[in-house]
Design an enzyme around this catalytic site. Structure first.
Site, PDB file in Angstrom:
ATOM      1  CG  LEU A 117     -10.791  45.822  49.038  1.00 18.44           C
ATOM      2  CD1 LEU A 117     -11.975  45.582  49.972  1.00 18.44           C
ATOM      3  CD2 LEU A 117     -10.941  47.140  48.303  1.00 18.44           C
ATOM      4  CB  CYS A 148     -12.674  45.261  45.560  1.00 18.35           C
ATOM      5  SG  CYS A 148     -12.355  46.399  44.212  1.00 18.35           S
ATOM      6  CB  CYS A 149     -13.064  40.533  48.473  1.00 17.86           C
ATOM      7  SG  CYS A 149     -12.020  39.215  47.835  1.00 17.86           S
ATOM      8  CD1 TRP A 150      -7.707  40.810  53.885  1.00 16.86           C
ATOM      9  CD2 TRP A 150      -8.298  42.957  53.700  1.00 16.86           C
ATOM     10  NE1 TRP A 150      -6.814  41.552  54.615  1.00 16.86           N
ATOM     11  CE2 TRP A 150      -7.161  42.877  54.513  1.00 16.86           C
ATOM     12  CE3 TRP A 150      -8.839  44.212  53.431  1.00 16.86           C
ATOM     13  CZ2 TRP A 150      -6.561  43.995  55.082  1.00 16.86           C
ATOM     14  CZ3 TRP A 150      -8.247  45.334  53.998  1.00 16.86           C
ATOM     15  CH2 TRP A 150      -7.120  45.217  54.810  1.00 16.86           C
TER      16      TRP A 150
END
Length: 150
Positions: free
Chosen positions: A108, A64-66
Site C-alpha cells: 500500500l 495488500c498491507c503497508w
C-alpha cells in the site's frame, strides 16, 4: 473471473484496486478493512482472501498491507497458494509466467494508482509458461505444500 481482495488498511490504492478490478469485469470479494465488520489484521484478512483460491471459490487473490510483505507471508502459509509480492510490472509478469503465481501481493505504501494499473496489466496478460523447468519448479512447490504438517 472471481478475485478475492484483502487489505489491512482502507487506503486509496486499496479502494482503487477494487474499483479497477470491477472495471475490468471481475467479480470482487473484499476482506479486511475493505469489508465493514471484517478482521482487518493483515494475517487474518490475507488468509481469508487466499483460502477462497485454495478452496476453488476464487481464481485469484490480491492481498495488500503497508509493505506487502506480511500479506505475502501469510498468504504463502496456505497450501496451494503461490503469492508473489510485486512492486513493478516486470515482476508481476515473471511471477505469473515462471512461478504460476495465483496470488498477487501489493504494498500500500509503494503502489501508486498508475503503477497499480501497470502491474495489473502485466499480471493479467501473462500466462504460466510451458517450459519443463518452470513446470517442475511449480510442481516442487506443490510437493512442499503436500508435505507440510498443518
Amino acid at each position: 473471473m472471481r478475485i478475492s481482495v484483502s487489505s489491512d488498511m482502507d487506503e486509496p490504492v486499496a479502494r482503487a484496486l477494487v474499483a479497477e478490478l470491477g472495471r475490468r469485469g471481475h467479480e470482487v470479494a473484499a476482506y479486511g478493512a475493505l469489508r465493514p465488520g471484517d478482521d482487518p489484521q493483515w494475517a487474518a484478512c490475507s488468509e481469508a482472501a487466499v483460502r477462497e483460491v485454495a478452496e476453488g471459490r476464487a481464481e485469484q487473490a490480491v492481498v495488500c498491507c503497508w509493505t506487502g510483505t506480511g500479506a505475502s507471508i501469510a498468504a504463502n502459509k496456505v497450501p496451494g497458494v503461490r503469492a508473489a509480492l510485486c512492486t513493478d510490472a516486470y515482476t508481476a509478469d515473471g511471477a505469473r509466467r515462471w512461478n504460476d503465481a495465483n496470488v498477487l501481493a501489493l504494498s500500500l505504501r509503494l503502489t501508486s494508482e498508475p503503477l497499480l494499473k501497470e502491474i495489473l496489466d502485466a499480471w493479467f496478460a501473462a500466462e504460466a509458461a510451458d517450459d519443463p523447468e518452470d513446470r517442475e519448479n511449480v510442481a516442487r512447490v506443490g510437493r512442499l505444500d503436500a508435505a507440510r504438517v498443518v
